[in-house]
Design a protein around this motif. Sequence first.
Motif, mmCIF file in Angstrom:
data_model
loop_
_atom_site.group_PDB
_atom_site.id
_atom_site.type_symbol
_atom_site.label_atom_id
_atom_site.label_comp_id
_atom_site.label_asym_id
_atom_site.label_seq_id
_atom_site.Cartn_x
_atom_site.Cartn_y
_atom_site.Cartn_z
ATOM 1 N N ASP A 91 8.951 30.587 31.004
ATOM 2 C CA ASP A 91 7.557 30.153 31.041
ATOM 3 C C ASP A 91 7.411 28.676 30.670
ATOM 4 O O ASP A 91 6.384 28.057 30.988
ATOM 5 N N PHE A 92 8.426 28.133 30.015
ATOM 6 C CA PHE A 92 8.361 26.753 29.540
ATOM 7 C C PHE A 92 9.285 25.829 30.330
ATOM 8 O O PHE A 92 9.551 24.706 29.907
ATOM 9 N N ASP A 93 9.764 26.318 31.482
ATOM 10 C CA ASP A 93 10.722 25.516 32.238
ATOM 11 C C ASP A 93 10.122 24.209 32.741
ATOM 12 O O ASP A 93 10.807 23.178 32.784
ATOM 13 N N ARG A 94 8.854 24.216 33.115
ATOM 14 C CA ARG A 94 8.225 22.986 33.607
ATOM 15 C C ARG A 94 8.149 21.935 32.505
ATOM 16 O O ARG A 94 8.381 20.747 32.747
ATOM 17 N N ALA A 95 7.820 22.374 31.301
ATOM 18 C CA ALA A 95 7.753 21.433 30.169
ATOM 19 C C ALA A 95 9.120 20.810 29.919
ATOM 20 O O ALA A 95 9.233 19.592 29.700
ATOM 21 N N PHE A 96 10.155 21.614 29.959
ATOM 22 C CA PHE A 96 11.497 21.083 29.710
ATOM 23 C C PHE A 96 11.970 20.201 30.858
ATOM 24 O O PHE A 96 12.712 19.231 30.632
ATOM 25 N N ALA A 97 11.535 20.502 32.065
ATOM 26 C CA ALA A 97 11.876 19.625 33.190
ATOM 27 C C ALA A 97 11.245 18.250 32.994
ATOM 28 O O ALA A 97 11.877 17.213 33.245
ATOM 29 N N ILE A 98 9.997 18.226 32.538
ATOM 30 C CA ILE A 98 9.319 16.953 32.257
ATOM 31 C C ILE A 98 10.098 16.168 31.206
ATOM 32 O O ILE A 98 10.335 14.964 31.345
#
Length: 373
Positions: A216-223
């Motif tokens: 669920d937090f993959d987008r945040a970590f990609a950023i």
Amino acid sequence: MESTTPESTPRPRRDTRPSEPRPGGTGPRETDSRDAGPRDVSTLPKAHLHLHFTGSMRSATLLELADKYGVHLPDALTGGEPPKLRATDERGWFRFQRLYDIARSCLRAPEDIQRLVREAAEEDVRDGSGWLEIQVDPTSYAPHLGGLIPALEIILDAVDAAAAETGLGMRVVVAANRMKHPLDARTLARLAVRYADRGVVGFGLSNDERRGMARDFDRAFAIARHGGLLAAPHGGELTGPSSVRDCLDDLRAARIGHGVRAAEDPRLLHRLAERGVTCEVCPSSNVALGVYEKPEDVPLRTLFEAGVPMALGADDPLLFGSRLAAQYELARLHHGFTDEELAELARQSVRGSAAPADVRQKLLAGVDAWLAG
């Protein structure tokens, strides 16, 4: 999904010939100096990669701030025997979070932040740390400090001042709360990247890993990764090896906060060792939170002999009663780590850090000098 069937991979050989240690491995050593008596672990140069912001506070400081703001402290926060929180069940984790929130409520002004950071740096220097990456969720302090951006700027200014005053290399890991919405994590990731040139070096994910999925937090970590920040989510503490795999697969973690439960899956250990992913292992915290019953149950030997890089950390000294050097002493007393092996743990902490090359070289040279002394 990876199997939990043990592999027949050989463990790193403990040798005594002079050689450069392998990243993430035990590495050969020149001599065994156990007959010279144990060296003082507080003088062993090391990096501290797992220390939470409020949890770094001195008990005496908390008492003074609570008196200043009229905050009633429960007995568990008044500096006596560290509480047995047993956070492996829901009630225990709720109690841990409640104590942490009460302590955090005593940090209300910039001068409180400055004091906490300065004292955390002083404690780390006393324990032989030459590099500290302190973890913080600035949203927790924003209501008292004028908002999210002012809160982070106050924290970063305090870090700069403490580093200049104590000589400790010091940076910040901004951590999202997995109990909140993933959109909040994306906001924090963008903010962290914005301040990458001001002292933010990593992005983390903390709180109860039993809640919410890592993906669920993959987008945040990609950023965060695209902005040049190191990915260091928590995993493998309150839940088993699967949470470590999720951090690797979904968040592309370069470090794992805790990670000790990986010891239950030999294939996962091999993967961590092969990739050189550092586990930020916090032995005293593991026992205080009920992850393991006794210090000798923490699988330090299992990880070390599998070649998994480790960085011992104090986690939350305010609640758990011991700081960085005590974790190395625990490895010595309860797991039989020799001075050569403790030195290798220190090297692994330095290699796993975001410290610049010159700082790493200085600390690694200091480790060699500690062994030679």
